[in-house]
Scaffold this motif. Structure first.
Motif, mmCIF file in Angstrom:
data_model
loop_
_atom_site.group_PDB
_atom_site.id
_atom_site.type_symbol
_atom_site.label_atom_id
_atom_site.label_comp_id
_atom_site.label_asym_id
_atom_site.label_seq_id
_atom_site.Cartn_x
_atom_site.Cartn_y
_atom_site.Cartn_z
ATOM 1 N N TYR A 148 5.859 56.773 26.094
ATOM 2 C CA TYR A 148 6.524 56.905 24.738
ATOM 3 C C TYR A 148 6.501 55.554 24.086
ATOM 4 O O TYR A 148 7.001 54.448 24.655
ATOM 5 C CB TYR A 148 7.908 57.362 25.095
ATOM 6 C CG TYR A 148 7.797 58.962 25.233
ATOM 7 C CD1 TYR A 148 7.997 59.823 24.116
ATOM 8 C CD2 TYR A 148 7.892 59.342 26.491
ATOM 9 C CE1 TYR A 148 8.102 60.977 24.437
ATOM 10 C CE2 TYR A 148 7.695 60.590 26.738
ATOM 11 C CZ TYR A 148 7.826 61.504 25.627
ATOM 12 O OH TYR A 148 7.798 62.877 25.712
ATOM 13 N N PHE B 220 7.663 54.322 20.422
ATOM 14 C CA PHE B 220 8.734 55.120 19.259
ATOM 15 C C PHE B 220 8.368 53.869 17.953
ATOM 16 O O PHE B 220 8.129 52.791 18.073
ATOM 17 C CB PHE B 220 10.195 54.896 19.882
ATOM 18 C CG PHE B 220 10.408 55.930 20.546
ATOM 19 C CD1 PHE B 220 10.698 57.176 20.418
ATOM 20 C CD2 PHE B 220 10.675 55.455 21.981
ATOM 21 C CE1 PHE B 220 10.967 58.027 21.229
ATOM 22 C CE2 PHE B 220 11.089 56.426 22.975
ATOM 23 C CZ PHE B 220 11.082 57.690 22.430
ATOM 24 N N TRP C 140 13.658 55.111 14.687
ATOM 25 C CA TRP C 140 14.601 55.357 15.315
ATOM 26 C C TRP C 140 15.670 54.298 15.003
ATOM 27 O O TRP C 140 16.916 54.250 15.115
ATOM 28 C CB TRP C 140 14.353 55.359 16.961
ATOM 29 C CG TRP C 140 14.133 53.921 17.625
ATOM 30 C CD1 TRP C 140 13.048 53.220 17.626
ATOM 31 C CD2 TRP C 140 15.197 53.142 17.830
ATOM 32 N NE1 TRP C 140 13.223 52.207 18.274
ATOM 33 C CE2 TRP C 140 14.523 51.822 18.501
ATOM 34 C CE3 TRP C 140 16.309 53.046 18.087
ATOM 35 C CZ2 TRP C 140 15.215 50.798 18.995
ATOM 36 C CZ3 TRP C 140 17.173 51.947 18.543
ATOM 37 C CH2 TRP C 140 16.393 50.764 19.190
ATOM 38 N N TRP D 213 14.254 59.752 20.987
ATOM 39 C CA TRP D 213 13.582 61.142 20.893
ATOM 40 C C TRP D 213 14.474 61.935 20.052
ATOM 41 O O TRP D 213 13.828 62.534 19.039
ATOM 42 C CB TRP D 213 13.520 61.755 22.103
ATOM 43 C CG TRP D 213 12.439 62.852 22.334
ATOM 44 C CD1 TRP D 213 11.416 63.077 22.698
ATOM 45 C CD2 TRP D 213 13.164 64.158 22.191
ATOM 46 N NE1 TRP D 213 10.811 64.093 22.610
ATOM 47 C CE2 TRP D 213 11.910 65.030 22.119
ATOM 48 C CE3 TRP D 213 14.520 64.828 21.979
ATOM 49 C CZ2 TRP D 213 11.900 66.369 22.292
ATOM 50 C CZ3 TRP D 213 14.517 66.342 21.692
ATOM 51 C CH2 TRP D 213 13.206 66.948 21.848
ATOM 52 N N ARG E 171 13.648 62.689 15.569
ATOM 53 C CA ARG E 171 13.593 64.004 15.084
ATOM 54 C C ARG E 171 14.768 64.450 14.214
ATOM 55 O O ARG E 171 15.048 65.776 14.146
ATOM 56 C CB ARG E 171 13.485 65.011 16.452
ATOM 57 C CG ARG E 171 12.146 64.884 17.182
ATOM 58 C CD ARG E 171 12.363 65.556 18.566
ATOM 59 N NE ARG E 171 10.907 65.432 19.197
ATOM 60 C CZ ARG E 171 10.242 64.361 19.529
ATOM 61 N NH1 ARG E 171 10.885 63.247 19.493
ATOM 62 N NH2 ARG E 171 9.199 64.373 20.148
ATOM 63 N N TYR F 148 13.255 68.912 27.040
ATOM 64 C CA TYR F 148 14.641 69.158 26.300
ATOM 65 C C TYR F 148 15.031 70.812 26.358
ATOM 66 O O TYR F 148 14.125 71.364 25.671
ATOM 67 C CB TYR F 148 14.437 68.490 24.935
ATOM 68 C CG TYR F 148 15.891 68.314 24.218
ATOM 69 C CD1 TYR F 148 16.464 67.307 24.537
ATOM 70 C CD2 TYR F 148 16.417 69.356 23.386
ATOM 71 C CE1 TYR F 148 17.874 67.005 23.443
ATOM 72 C CE2 TYR F 148 17.641 69.274 22.814
ATOM 73 C CZ TYR F 148 18.248 68.094 23.017
ATOM 74 O OH TYR F 148 19.434 67.801 22.329
#
Length: 206
Positions: free
Chosen positions: A3, A5, A9, A95, A99, A193
């Motif tokens: 991952y 990012f 974030w 994460w 979103r 998730y």
């Protein structure tokens, strides 16, 4: 997958959590900087996948390997497990943030951080007028199932903590319990998730 990012974030993350999450992302368990971040050291000869799962705490038995563990091995497994869990929580925070889910609380405890962890909520986020309590479960490797750690006792503690949190709010919220399952290792991890993973009768507001 590994991952990566974006800076999104950071923009969305409350300042109080930015430093901790950034440290975890930049120093995953087993990396050179992990010892400082997680207050532990990591030994390259203890990196087999099954090493990070203690099958029987009481008897210090690794049932997969069929051998009893030394005190050193037990302590090392415990510390690595705690570090991997902390790293996984930060991964899930990012994460969620990317979103559009805000982080209201991280590692929230009913009595504050000076109190025992009973009723601790890993992540509290929100969508509209709905508070979402997120339980993060992580396992090193992909042959171990994080679902094994979600038992009736754990759900009861989560509900107790969530009930306390909701009663502290000035407004009335809908709520739900989500579970984030993290497996793999820092270079190849999966996030599963699960929204509305279980139901519990709680009361929101004062």
């Amino acid at each position: 997958m590994k991952y990566k990012f974006s800076d999104q974030w950071v923009i969305a993350c409350p300042a109080e959590f930015q430093s901790e999450i950034a440290e975890h992302l930049n120093n995953p368990p087993g990396s050179p900087g992990a010892a400082k971040v997680y207050a532990d050291t990591y030994e390259p000869d203890l990196t087999e996948e099954d090493f990070y799962v203690i099958e029987d705490h009481k008897n210090c038995l690794d049932s997969k390997a069929g051998k009893h563990l030394s005190a050193h091995e037990m302590e090392y497994r415990k510390k690595y497990s705690q570090a991997w869990g902390a790293y996984a929580e930060s991964i899930v925070c990012c994460w969620l943030l990317e979103r559009g889910y805000p982080i209201r609380e991280k590692d929230w405890r009913p009595g504050g951080h000076s109190k025992p962890k009973k009723g601790e909520i890993d992540i509290i986020t929100q969508k509209g007028d709905r508070i979402i309590f997120v339980e993060v479960k992580a396992r090193y490797g992909k042959s171990n199932d994080p679902w094994d750690a979600i038992n009736t006792q754990k759900i009861r503690r989560l509900c107790k903590g969530a009930d306390t949190y909701l009663k502290m709010q000035r407004e009335t919220f809908e709520y739900q319990f989500d579970i984030a399952l993290v497996t793999g290792d820092p270079l190849d991890l999966d996030i599963e998730y699960i929204p509305d993973a279980f139901l519990a009768p709680l009361r929101s507001g004062r």
